[in-house]
Scaffold this active site. Sequence first.
Site, short mmCIF file in Angstrom:
data_model
loop_
_atom_site.label_atom_id
_atom_site.label_comp_id
_atom_site.label_asym_id
_atom_site.label_seq_id
_atom_site.Cartn_x
_atom_site.Cartn_y
_atom_site.Cartn_z
N TYR A 51 0.85 -1.19 0.00
CA TYR A 51 0.00 0.00 0.00
C TYR A 51 0.88 1.23 0.00
O TYR A 51 1.84 1.31 0.77
CB TYR A 51 -0.91 0.02 1.24
N GLU A 53 -0.37 4.92 -0.51
CA GLU A 53 -1.07 6.19 -0.70
C GLU A 53 -0.07 7.35 -0.66
O GLU A 53 0.81 7.38 0.20
CB GLU A 53 -2.11 6.42 0.39
N ASP A 197 -6.87 12.80 -25.59
CA ASP A 197 -7.01 11.41 -25.12
C ASP A 197 -6.46 10.52 -26.23
O ASP A 197 -7.12 10.27 -27.23
CB ASP A 197 -8.48 11.11 -24.83
N THR A 223 -4.32 5.44 -21.94
CA THR A 223 -4.26 4.16 -21.26
C THR A 223 -2.93 3.52 -21.68
O THR A 223 -2.29 3.96 -22.64
CB THR A 223 -5.43 3.24 -21.65
N LYS A 226 -3.21 -0.48 -24.74
CA LYS A 226 -3.69 -0.64 -26.13
C LYS A 226 -2.46 -0.74 -27.04
O LYS A 226 -1.70 -1.70 -26.90
CB LYS A 226 -4.64 0.51 -26.47
N ARG A 232 -2.98 -2.99 -17.98
CA ARG A 232 -4.09 -2.03 -17.87
C ARG A 232 -3.63 -0.91 -16.94
O ARG A 232 -2.99 -1.16 -15.92
CB ARG A 232 -5.31 -2.71 -17.31
#
Length: 440
Positions: A51, A53, A197, A223, A226, A232
Site C-alpha cells: 500500500y 497512498e 485522449d 491508457t 492498447k 491495464r
Amino acid sequence: MKNLKQTDPKVYELIKEEEKRQKAVLEMIPSENYASKAVLEALGSVLNNKYSEGYPKKRYYQGNALIDTVEILTQERARKLFGVPHVNVQPYSGSPANTAIYFALLEPLKGKVLGLSLAFGGHLTHGSPVSISGKYFKAIPYHLDKNGLIDYDQVEKLALRGKPNIIVCGATAYPRIIDFKRFGKIADKVGAYLLADVSHIAGLIAGGAHLSPVPYVHVVMTTTHKTLRGPRGALIMVTEKGLKKDPELGDKIDKAVFPGLQGGPHDNQTAAIAVALLEASKPSFKIYAKQVVKNARVLAEELTKFKFNLVGGKTDNHLLLIDLSNKKVNGALAAFALEVAGIVVNKNAVPNDPMPPFYPSGVRLGTPAITTRGMKEKEMVKIAFWINNVIEEIRGEELPKDKEQRSEFWKEFKKRFAKNKKLLKIAGEIKILCTKFSLP
Ligand code: DSN
C-alpha cells in the site's frame, strides 16, 4: 503457474482455456493487444502486496522506499518517451484518469466539456450523458461530417458559442489523423484547456508512426494497454504548454488522482507500466508501430476492393470502422459470425447510426494485436478475404424492426450460426495460420 494449478485448479483451467482461445483466433479489437511476458511478470509480482497512498517521498504508509524508486523510474520513462515535463502514473485506467482531469479542472455541475459524441466515435468519458462526465459536468458534443471526418469549423463554432472549460480531442473509433494543431488554436481562442485522449494511438506516437499532440495541448491522457502494449492502467501527462497556461496544473491533477479520486496506487501495475515504457523506447517498437499502421492500411485497401464502406474513407492509424449498411448486414450479427470464424472484432455504431447501440450498423477492427504476433501485409490480404466470406455468408439475415421479434431473432441467429460449416471452416484455416505466429 504450478502454484495456481495446485491451489485453484478451476481458475487455472479457465486461464489456460482463455490462453488457448487467444492463440487460436485473430484478436482484432483495436483496443486490445498482447503484453509481453516481462510486463505480465511485473504485474504478477510481490508489488501487488504493498500500500502506498501518496506520491514518492511523501507516503502515508511505511515501507515504501523501493516503491518510490519504481514510481520515479516509471515517471522518468514516461516523461522521456513522450517529451513532457510532468506525469502521473497512478490512474487505475482511462476512465478514472479522464475523471481525475475533470475533477481537477472543472467546477461540479457547472464546468463544460466539449468532446466527440459517443455515437460518433468519442469515449463515454468525453461527455456522454450516461457517464459521470456528462452527468456531473455540462457536455457539449461535436460530431463528424458526412464523410466521417472531424468538422473543425463546427468544433470552433461550438467552442465559441459554448465556451467550454475543457476541449477533448481523441476518440475510440476514429481512423483518421487528428489535427491537434487546429484543436490547439481553437482551445487558445476560447481560453479552454485542451486534453488529448490518445489511449488508442499512444503506442503509434511512441513508435513515431503518428504525430504527437504534445506541442499543441495542455494535458495528454493515455491508457497503457492498447497500442502501448503494457498492463491495464493510464498516464496523465502535463505538457510545457500546459504548465505555461497554469503552473499549478501538475499539482492540481496529482491532487485529483490522490486523494481526490483514488486510494493506494497499484504498484505492481506501475512497475509493469515501467517495463512497457522501456519496451516502447526500443528500436524494435518503432518497427512494430509502423507495421501496425501498414497492416491497417493494407487491410483497408483490400476490404475496399470487396466494396466495404469504411468510415472516414480509409485509415491513417491502427483501426478501421466499417459501415455495413451497404451490405445489408447488421454489426451485431457480423461481429458474432466473425467470432465463430475466428476473427474477433467489436460491433460499433457508425456516424448517424439509425440503429441502437446493441445492434449498431458497423464493426470496428484493428491491427495492434495481430501485428504483435508478427503478421504482415500478406496476412492482411487473407484476412480481408475471410472477412468478406463471413459477411457474404450472413447476407440476407435481416434483423426485425420490432424489439421483441428482434431479440428472438438474435437468439435464434446465434444458435444457427454457431455451428455454420463455412464459418467453422474459416476458423480452422485461421487456427492453422495462427500456429505460425506465436503470442509473446
Ligand atoms: N473500451 C475501450 C475501447 O475499446 O476503445 C475504450 O475504453
